[in-house]
Design a protein around this motif. Sequence first.
Motif, PDB file in Angstrom:
ATOM      1  N   VAL A 169      39.526  43.962  39.876  1.00  0.00           N
ATOM      2  CA  VAL A 169      39.310  42.778  40.710  1.00  0.00           C
ATOM      3  C   VAL A 169      40.640  42.129  41.073  1.00  0.00           C
ATOM      4  N   PHE A 170      41.541  42.041  40.115  1.00  0.00           N
ATOM      5  CA  PHE A 170      42.841  41.417  40.369  1.00  0.00           C
ATOM      6  C   PHE A 170      43.601  42.159  41.467  1.00  0.00           C
ATOM      7  N   PHE A 171      43.701  43.478  41.337  1.00  0.00           N
ATOM      8  CA  PHE A 171      44.439  44.246  42.342  1.00  0.00           C
ATOM      9  C   PHE A 171      43.680  44.314  43.673  1.00  0.00           C
ATOM     10  N   SER A 172      42.351  44.323  43.606  1.00  0.00           N
ATOM     11  CA  SER A 172      41.568  44.296  44.846  1.00  0.00           C
ATOM     12  C   SER A 172      41.813  42.996  45.593  1.00  0.00           C
ATOM     13  N   GLY A 173      41.836  41.893  44.844  1.00  0.00           N
ATOM     14  CA  GLY A 173      42.114  40.605  45.467  1.00  0.00           C
ATOM     15  C   GLY A 173      43.491  40.557  46.096  1.00  0.00           C
ATOM     16  N   LEU A 174      44.460  41.194  45.446  1.00  0.00           N
ATOM     17  CA  LEU A 174      45.810  41.225  46.014  1.00  0.00           C
ATOM     18  C   LEU A 174      45.834  41.978  47.342  1.00  0.00           C
ATOM     19  N   THR A 175      45.049  43.057  47.449  1.00  0.00           N
ATOM     20  CA  THR A 175      45.019  43.793  48.719  1.00  0.00           C
ATOM     21  C   THR A 175      44.459  42.917  49.834  1.00  0.00           C
ATOM     22  N   VAL A 176      43.452  42.097  49.514  1.00  0.00           N
ATOM     23  CA  VAL A 176      42.891  41.191  50.523  1.00  0.00           C
ATOM     24  C   VAL A 176      43.926  40.141  50.924  1.00  0.00           C
ATOM     25  N   VAL A 177      44.618  39.572  49.935  1.00  0.00           N
ATOM     26  CA  VAL A 177      45.643  38.567  50.227  1.00  0.00           C
ATOM     27  C   VAL A 177      46.755  39.168  51.075  1.00  0.00           C
ATOM     28  N   PHE A 178      47.190  40.377  50.740  1.00  0.00           N
ATOM     29  CA  PHE A 178      48.257  41.027  51.510  1.00  0.00           C
ATOM     30  C   PHE A 178      47.817  41.262  52.955  1.00  0.00           C
ATOM     31  N   ALA A 179      46.556  41.658  53.129  1.00  0.00           N
ATOM     32  CA  ALA A 179      46.052  41.877  54.485  1.00  0.00           C
ATOM     33  C   ALA A 179      46.030  40.569  55.271  1.00  0.00           C
ATOM     34  N   VAL A 200      40.293  33.305  48.597  1.00  0.00           N
ATOM     35  CA  VAL A 200      40.400  34.567  47.852  1.00  0.00           C
ATOM     36  C   VAL A 200      41.056  34.320  46.494  1.00  0.00           C
ATOM     37  N   ILE A 201      42.127  33.531  46.490  1.00  0.00           N
ATOM     38  CA  ILE A 201      42.786  33.209  45.218  1.00  0.00           C
ATOM     39  C   ILE A 201      41.826  32.455  44.301  1.00  0.00           C
ATOM     40  N   GLY A 202      41.066  31.518  44.869  1.00  0.00           N
ATOM     41  CA  GLY A 202      40.074  30.803  44.071  1.00  0.00           C
ATOM     42  C   GLY A 202      39.013  31.732  43.514  1.00  0.00           C
ATOM     43  N   SER A 203      38.580  32.702  44.319  1.00  0.00           N
ATOM     44  CA  SER A 203      37.568  33.663  43.863  1.00  0.00           C
ATOM     45  C   SER A 203      38.108  34.542  42.743  1.00  0.00           C
ATOM     46  N   ILE A 204      39.364  34.987  42.887  1.00  0.00           N
ATOM     47  CA  ILE A 204      39.975  35.805  41.829  1.00  0.00           C
ATOM     48  C   ILE A 204      40.050  35.007  40.529  1.00  0.00           C
ATOM     49  N   ALA A 205      40.556  33.773  40.631  1.00  0.00           N
ATOM     50  CA  ALA A 205      40.714  32.946  39.433  1.00  0.00           C
ATOM     51  C   ALA A 205      39.367  32.679  38.765  1.00  0.00           C
TER      52      ALA A 205
END
Length: 657
Positions: free
Chosen positions: A288-298, A321-326
């Motif tokens: 989930v953490f790395f998946s969220g990073l891919t969304v943020v990068f996009a 997205v950051i809120g969802s990851i956290a």
Amino acid sequence: MVVVWVLIVVGMGFASQAFLADALTTDIDFTNNPESKQAMQLIEEKITGEQQDTEFFIILHELLPVADPTFEAYVRTVQQEIIALGDEVVAGDVVTYYDVLAASKQTPDPSEQTRLQEQAVSLVSTDGRATLIAVPIVDIEIETVDKLRPISEGNGEGGFRILLAGGATLNADTTEIAEEDLRQSEMIGIGIALVVLIVVFAAVIAAVLPLSIALVAIPISFGAIGLVSAAFGVSFSLFTTNIASSIGLAVGIDYSLFIIARYREERRKGFDPPSAIVAAGATASRAVFFSGLTVVFALLGMLIMPTTIFRSMAAGAIFVVIGSIAASLTLLPALMGLLKDRINWPRLSKRARVEGDHDPKGGFWDRTTNAVMARPVVFLVISVAILGSLASIYFTIDKGTTQSAATLPDEVESKQAFLILSKDFAAGGRTDPVQIYIGGPSTPKLHAAVAELQEAIAADPAFADEAQITAAPGGASLLVSAIPVGDAFGNNTFDGVRRLREEIIPPIFEGTDAEVLVGGMPAIFTDFLAQTDTYQPIVLAFVLSLSFLLLMIVFRSIVVPLKAVIMNLLSVGAAYGAIVLVFQEQSNGFLNAIHHFAIDFFNLIGFQFQEVESIEAWLPLLLFSILFGLSMDYHVFLLSRIREEYDKTGDNTEAVA
């Protein structure tokens, strides 16, 4: 941890209530300095001062001519109602045909008299039974338009009809329709998501929990938007909250679903609840953490675009997205620790039992995956052919803007008003003229060039015959206003702006030493379209490169991230093509039949879809950042789990299945 999150949500809720309303705006601005922005700055600095936006009340009568005393009396009554709104709405003199005509009779200057007479004529329809009241307004916010609307509700009195027209009204109607559609889509999305989650988990609490995590992340993002605006004085597009809500629901549900599913699987393996939560955290939470990073990068790619609408929507989406990851990595495990096996209550199916097999064989997905793995080349060719065919339709796209009245439903008043302006006043773009700034030494050669420019504008099919000239004090600068004959935000007007810049102005003003810049709202949108086309490949390259590097680090491979990038490009391209196929008329007979079938089908099931002349220019770039991020998100989920199984068994086929 749960208490901490409650305090965070409450605090962000208060921040949202206090600051969010002031943070949102319908204005769109450039963060760089294109020609249209330079032109508007010079026009306001040297000629007009700060320009006020103007709305028009159209007053019509089926029988009476504008010259009739009854008609004038009615117009005067409406004029007084507008003036009574005060300086909170009205920013200057409210001008009618009768005022301009009276002024033309009083002036001793023949040239000024001619100018005023021409202006008066422009305020009357070609059939003589309709006139315009020009109303300068303080801003183009929806609240301002809403204060004007009650005046136009006097339709039918004495046979008169009143319509409100202008850029602010068009923008307000477009925004309200878009927001209503987005609200409906969000409610439909929540309902469908809940049904799917209940089917997947076969337990109500397990199904509601992912929705709860999403609904925690969304108000946090709203509060963050309000706080950033209050702290740094920046404004966010009105659509930022809609984008944040949609993406928050998507990623919040996905991340929670992935972690909860893994927790239940670990329980079926025999782990006690705390150990199952730890195991889920060590595997699913990492993905989930790395998946969220891919969304943020996009989404970071949208920050490259030099326009406030892209940057504000990107910021809102990144916040959620950051809120969802956290929330998924901290709040969700805390809730699972409190609920333990009660997460499966009330149980709706045997699939929700903790005692079940953690890796069932022979199910639908197991059979489907094994069938695909048995004939990989066949399924690869079929899927690439289907997705590639859809993606190819994207290249037939006609880009434009929803500021165009043509995109609105026929029953919307601002569209009806535009059609009347276009038909009866021979200038649908009267409310938003193209403004040409001319600065330079006043010489006979320059005067001749200006006269030639007026003739060229009159001869151009995109503009009306009249090209009004306004001189700066002292005559050092001139403003030439060209009125679009049709939609000020239609492709014909945009083409007219390009002709002015590329074909008409350069040869006319060659050798005059004059600075000539094309501005006005149509030129601003023309520059917006041009910048979207210019920056789109840059954004694509940035997002693809960043995603490739992240996946290469995560999976320590070159082939895996390369495959992921290609697959996701194909899926995003297919989504683009599907949008063009559904909403835009096709030149191919077979595709056009599919287009009409799709429109009819979606309307039959309750979606009010309609064919459009052009698709919003910023939509492909926005969709790329969102869809590519989400599709890479799912890719990371799948590949993480496949690699985990492969590391255990060494069997590639079994790991994939």
